[in-house]
Design a protein around this motif. Structure first.
Motif, PDB file in Angstrom:
ATOM      1  N   GLN A  20     -26.043  27.217 -13.889  1.00  0.00           N
ATOM      2  CA  GLN A  20     -25.561  28.329 -14.476  1.00  0.00           C
ATOM      3  C   GLN A  20     -26.335  29.322 -13.925  1.00  0.00           C
ATOM      4  N   GLY A  21     -25.584  30.816 -13.655  1.00  0.00           N
ATOM      5  CA  GLY A  21     -26.588  31.813 -13.161  1.00  0.00           C
ATOM      6  C   GLY A  21     -27.237  31.862 -11.884  1.00  0.00           C
ATOM      7  N   SER A  22     -27.932  32.734 -11.895  1.00  0.00           N
ATOM      8  CA  SER A  22     -28.845  32.865 -10.436  1.00  0.00           C
ATOM      9  C   SER A  22     -29.464  31.379 -10.059  1.00  0.00           C
ATOM     10  N   MET A  23     -30.038  30.589 -10.889  1.00  0.00           N
ATOM     11  CA  MET A  23     -30.321  29.458 -10.600  1.00  0.00           C
ATOM     12  C   MET A  23     -29.430  28.520  -9.881  1.00  0.00           C
ATOM     13  N   GLY A  24     -28.158  28.662 -10.089  1.00  0.00           N
ATOM     14  CA  GLY A  24     -27.190  28.076  -9.144  1.00  0.00           C
ATOM     15  C   GLY A  24     -27.245  28.211  -7.671  1.00  0.00           C
ATOM     16  N   GLU A  25     -28.012  28.966  -7.318  1.00  0.00           N
ATOM     17  CA  GLU A  25     -28.293  29.326  -5.906  1.00  0.00           C
ATOM     18  C   GLU A  25     -29.336  28.341  -5.340  1.00  0.00           C
ATOM     19  N   TYR A  26     -29.910  27.673  -6.104  1.00  0.00           N
ATOM     20  CA  TYR A  26     -31.265  26.708  -5.898  1.00  0.00           C
ATOM     21  C   TYR A  26     -30.680  25.873  -4.702  1.00  0.00           C
ATOM     22  N   ASN A  27     -29.606  24.999  -4.950  1.00  0.00           N
ATOM     23  CA  ASN A  27     -29.223  24.006  -4.279  1.00  0.00           C
ATOM     24  C   ASN A  27     -28.000  24.148  -3.519  1.00  0.00           C
ATOM     25  N   GLY A  28     -27.045  24.479  -4.275  1.00  0.00           N
ATOM     26  CA  GLY A  28     -25.393  24.195  -3.995  1.00  0.00           C
ATOM     27  C   GLY A  28     -24.889  24.868  -2.759  1.00  0.00           C
ATOM     28  N   LYS A  29     -25.798  26.159  -2.517  1.00  0.00           N
ATOM     29  CA  LYS A  29     -25.266  27.154  -1.293  1.00  0.00           C
ATOM     30  C   LYS A  29     -25.441  26.706  -0.098  1.00  0.00           C
ATOM     31  N   PHE A  30     -26.261  25.506  -0.032  1.00  0.00           N
ATOM     32  CA  PHE A  30     -26.877  25.002   1.123  1.00  0.00           C
ATOM     33  C   PHE A  30     -26.266  23.631   1.767  1.00  0.00           C
ATOM     34  N   MET A  31     -24.836  23.500   0.934  1.00  0.00           N
ATOM     35  CA  MET A  31     -24.435  22.245   1.282  1.00  0.00           C
ATOM     36  C   MET A  31     -23.213  22.339   2.671  1.00  0.00           C
ATOM     37  N   ALA A  32     -23.846  22.714   3.571  1.00  0.00           N
ATOM     38  CA  ALA A  32     -23.161  22.853   4.816  1.00  0.00           C
ATOM     39  C   ALA A  32     -24.044  22.571   5.917  1.00  0.00           C
ATOM     40  N   ASN A  33     -23.786  22.016   7.125  1.00  0.00           N
ATOM     41  CA  ASN A  33     -24.639  21.400   8.075  1.00  0.00           C
ATOM     42  C   ASN A  33     -25.918  20.891   8.330  1.00  0.00           C
ATOM     43  N   GLN A  34     -26.192  20.450   7.142  1.00  0.00           N
ATOM     44  CA  GLN A  34     -27.514  19.900   6.842  1.00  0.00           C
ATOM     45  C   GLN A  34     -27.246  18.297   6.429  1.00  0.00           C
ATOM     46  N   MET A  35     -28.318  17.496   6.558  1.00  0.00           N
ATOM     47  CA  MET A  35     -28.350  15.916   6.459  1.00  0.00           C
ATOM     48  C   MET A  35     -29.349  15.544   5.323  1.00  0.00           C
ATOM     49  N   VAL A  36     -29.090  14.614   4.847  1.00  0.00           N
ATOM     50  CA  VAL A  36     -29.515  14.118   3.440  1.00  0.00           C
ATOM     51  C   VAL A  36     -30.822  13.290   3.975  1.00  0.00           C
ATOM     52  N   LEU A  37     -31.929  13.495   3.603  1.00  0.00           N
ATOM     53  CA  LEU A  37     -33.116  12.491   3.707  1.00  0.00           C
ATOM     54  C   LEU A  37     -33.545  11.876   2.334  1.00  0.00           C
ATOM     55  N   LYS A  38     -34.123  10.749   2.362  1.00  0.00           N
ATOM     56  CA  LYS A  38     -34.487  10.123   1.125  1.00  0.00           C
ATOM     57  C   LYS A  38     -35.923   9.487   1.057  1.00  0.00           C
ATOM     58  N   GLY A  39     -36.355   9.421  -0.140  1.00  0.00           N
ATOM     59  CA  GLY A  39     -37.679   8.510  -0.406  1.00  0.00           C
ATOM     60  C   GLY A  39     -38.906   9.255  -0.554  1.00  0.00           C
ATOM     61  N   GLY A  40     -38.945  10.346  -0.097  1.00  0.00           N
ATOM     62  CA  GLY A  40     -40.370  11.014  -0.185  1.00  0.00           C
ATOM     63  C   GLY A  40     -41.371  10.658   1.000  1.00  0.00           C
ATOM     64  N   CYS A  41     -42.219  11.314   1.001  1.00  0.00           N
ATOM     65  CA  CYS A  41     -43.431  11.291   2.220  1.00  0.00           C
ATOM     66  C   CYS A  41     -44.703  11.271   1.893  1.00  0.00           C
ATOM     67  N   CYS A  42     -45.526  11.199   2.682  1.00  0.00           N
ATOM     68  CA  CYS A  42     -46.994  11.249   2.521  1.00  0.00           C
ATOM     69  C   CYS A  42     -47.677  12.620   2.201  1.00  0.00           C
ATOM     70  N   VAL A  43     -46.767  13.668   1.958  1.00  0.00           N
ATOM     71  CA  VAL A  43     -47.159  15.051   1.187  1.00  0.00           C
ATOM     72  C   VAL A  43     -46.322  15.422   0.172  1.00  0.00           C
ATOM     73  N   THR A  44     -45.571  14.482  -0.316  1.00  0.00           N
ATOM     74  CA  THR A  44     -44.863  14.366  -1.484  1.00  0.00           C
ATOM     75  C   THR A  44     -45.582  14.342  -2.586  1.00  0.00           C
ATOM     76  N   PRO A  45     -45.795  15.320  -3.574  1.00  0.00           N
ATOM     77  CA  PRO A  45     -46.535  14.854  -4.925  1.00  0.00           C
ATOM     78  C   PRO A  45     -46.230  13.591  -5.454  1.00  0.00           C
ATOM     79  N   ALA A  46     -47.065  12.916  -6.035  1.00  0.00           N
ATOM     80  CA  ALA A  46     -46.559  11.471  -6.612  1.00  0.00           C
ATOM     81  C   ALA A  46     -45.708  11.902  -7.796  1.00  0.00           C
ATOM     82  N   GLY A  47     -44.581  11.200  -8.216  1.00  0.00           N
ATOM     83  CA  GLY A  47     -43.824  11.601  -9.133  1.00  0.00           C
ATOM     84  C   GLY A  47     -42.815  12.416  -9.151  1.00  0.00           C
ATOM     85  N   HIS A  48     -42.735  13.097  -7.925  1.00  0.00           N
ATOM     86  CA  HIS A  48     -41.751  14.126  -7.589  1.00  0.00           C
ATOM     87  C   HIS A  48     -40.421  13.614  -7.235  1.00  0.00           C
TER      88      HIS A  48
END
Ligand SMILES: [Fe+2]
Length: 416
Positions: free
Chosen positions: A362-390
């Motif tokens: 709801q509200g402005s926090m709805g801009e966090y993710n949803g509005k980027f749902m065009a022309n990008q690709m999904v990546l999975k799994g995390g990486c060597c600079v991802t904080p553990a547990g994230h």
């Protein structure tokens, strides 16, 4: 981050996350805080101010009575992309902000921290659930920027002919390497998306059914040695291997190898957060665009996994791996246990889009993710600079297919 129910836990999680950001920045000189090498990267100074702005805007302003912002114009400078909150300084010009100084930005952090601790110490039934939810969002947001800080520092430093090391004391792990093993998965109706109580972003919901044909996945990432085989076989010169946009891009940009590589023939070096190193043939190949990952897979007679295939495989694996707390900040060779989480974000062939029934926050926090749902690709799994547990199986990272400053690599998939 997992939900915190107790005020003391919340305060501890807040302190720990904020301190970790400052620890990441501690090897930087004042001059380093200002750099913005490309439009996609942000100066470290901007990152550490922006994550404070997030807490100020979404927690302190609405929930702490009488809160006064640290500076009346900082909301303009440090809003990233929240159009419903107000206007913002252009992303491409973040590197021009010589003022506020680094010292003032740290004062800003201190101001926000002081008031956040006041807020977290005075929760009451009327605001408790919403404050705690937004706190979790803010802490996960700051963790995302911790990863971005390392990505951006690496890119910023890579353009300096002196090839400065961000740190000279990082752990380095070599390995003998081993062939990939292939795991088989049966066809069927599966479920993907976030389930259960733990924190997740809105883009991971709702959990829903998918129909999958039988598939196979390699149990480790593609290595530098294997990718060199693709290069030496003329991979960058064979248009049959490339998606049209990728072929156009590599010719326009004259890409002949992954980002951060330099050398020729079989003699290659790689720029890392630990400075320039000889390329380790057994380390996973890193900093590929989706186009390069896709071309390699085609050359190898395989394909990239779909998001659903990879998520189902990840969900069956223990959530451990080479994350930032390993203190390598570089992918490591696969072990006998397989290589699933950590090391590198895996490109998938799945466009980043909304799940059936998706509803943004709801509200402005709805801009966090949803509005980027065009022309990008999904990546999975995390990486060597991802904080553990994230990260987690349902986590959906996303980048444009031409992006390669993220710690991105690939794993091969195939039809069964
Ligand atoms: Fe952000």
């Amino acid at each position: 981050m997992t939900p915190q129910n107790d005020e003391a836990d919340c305060i501890e999680a807040y302190r720990r996350t904020r301190a970790h950001t400052e620890w990441i920045c501690s090897p930087l000189e004042t001059d380093d805080y200002q750099l913005q090498s490309i439009v996609e990267t942000s100066p470290p100074k901007w990152h550490i101010a922006h994550v404070s702005w997030f807490f100020e805007t979404f927690l302190l302003a609405p929930f702490l009575p009488g809160y006064r912002p640290f500076h009346p114009r900082f909301a303009f400078l440090f809003n990233s992309y929240y159009e419903t909150v107000g206007n913002m300084h252009p992303r491409a010009k973040r590197g021009l902000l010589s003022r506020p100084t680094v010292e003032t930005v740290y004062d800003y952090r201190t101001h926000v921290d002081k008031h956040m601790l006041t807020l977290l110490s005075s929760l009451h039934d009327g605001n408790r659930d919403e404050v705690l939810f937004r706190l979790q969002l803010g802490l996960n947001h700051e963790q995302q920027h911790q990863e971005l800080l390392w990505m951006d520092i690496k890119h910023n430093f890579s353009l300096n002919p002196l090839a400065p090391a961000y740190r000279t004391d990082l752990k380095v792990q070599a390995g003998a390497g081993r062939p990939a093993r292939w795991l088989d998965y049966e066809e069927g109706i599966r479920q993907i998306g976030a389930a259960g109580e733990g924190f997740h972003f809105d883009n991971e919901t709702p959990r829903h059914r998918v129909l999958l044909n039988a598939w196979r996945l390699a149990d480790r990432l593609v290595t530098n040695s294997e990718y060199l085989g693709f290069m030496q076989d003329g991979g960058y010169d064979d248009p049959r291997l490339w998606l049209a946009d990728g072929w156009h891009l590599i010719r326009q940009q004259n890409w002949r190898h992954p980002l951060y590589w330099s050398g020729s023939g079989s003699d290659w070096q790689e720029f890392t957060l630990g400075g320039m190193r000889s390329l380790d043939p057994q380390q996973p190949v890193c900093h590929l665009s989706c186009y390069e990952a896709d071309a390699y897979a085609r050359w190898a007679g395989k394909r990239l996994p779909t998001e659903a295939e990879l998520e189902c495989a990840l969900a069956a694996q223990p959530l451990k791996g080479n994350f930032a707390d390993s203190d390598r900040l570089q992918p490591a060779p696969a072990t006998d246990e397989g290589q699933w989480y950590g090391d590198l974000w895996n490109w998938t062939s799945t466009p980043y889009g909304a799940y059936p029934g998706f509803k943004p926050l709801q509200g402005s926090m709805g801009e966090y993710n949803g509005k980027f749902m065009a022309n990008q690709m999904v990546l999975k799994g995390g990486c060597c600079v991802t904080p553990a547990g994230h990260t987690r199986a349902s986590y959906r990272n996303f980048y444009y297919p031409h992006d390669r400053w993220a710690f991105s690599g690939l794993r091969l998939a195939d039809d069964a």
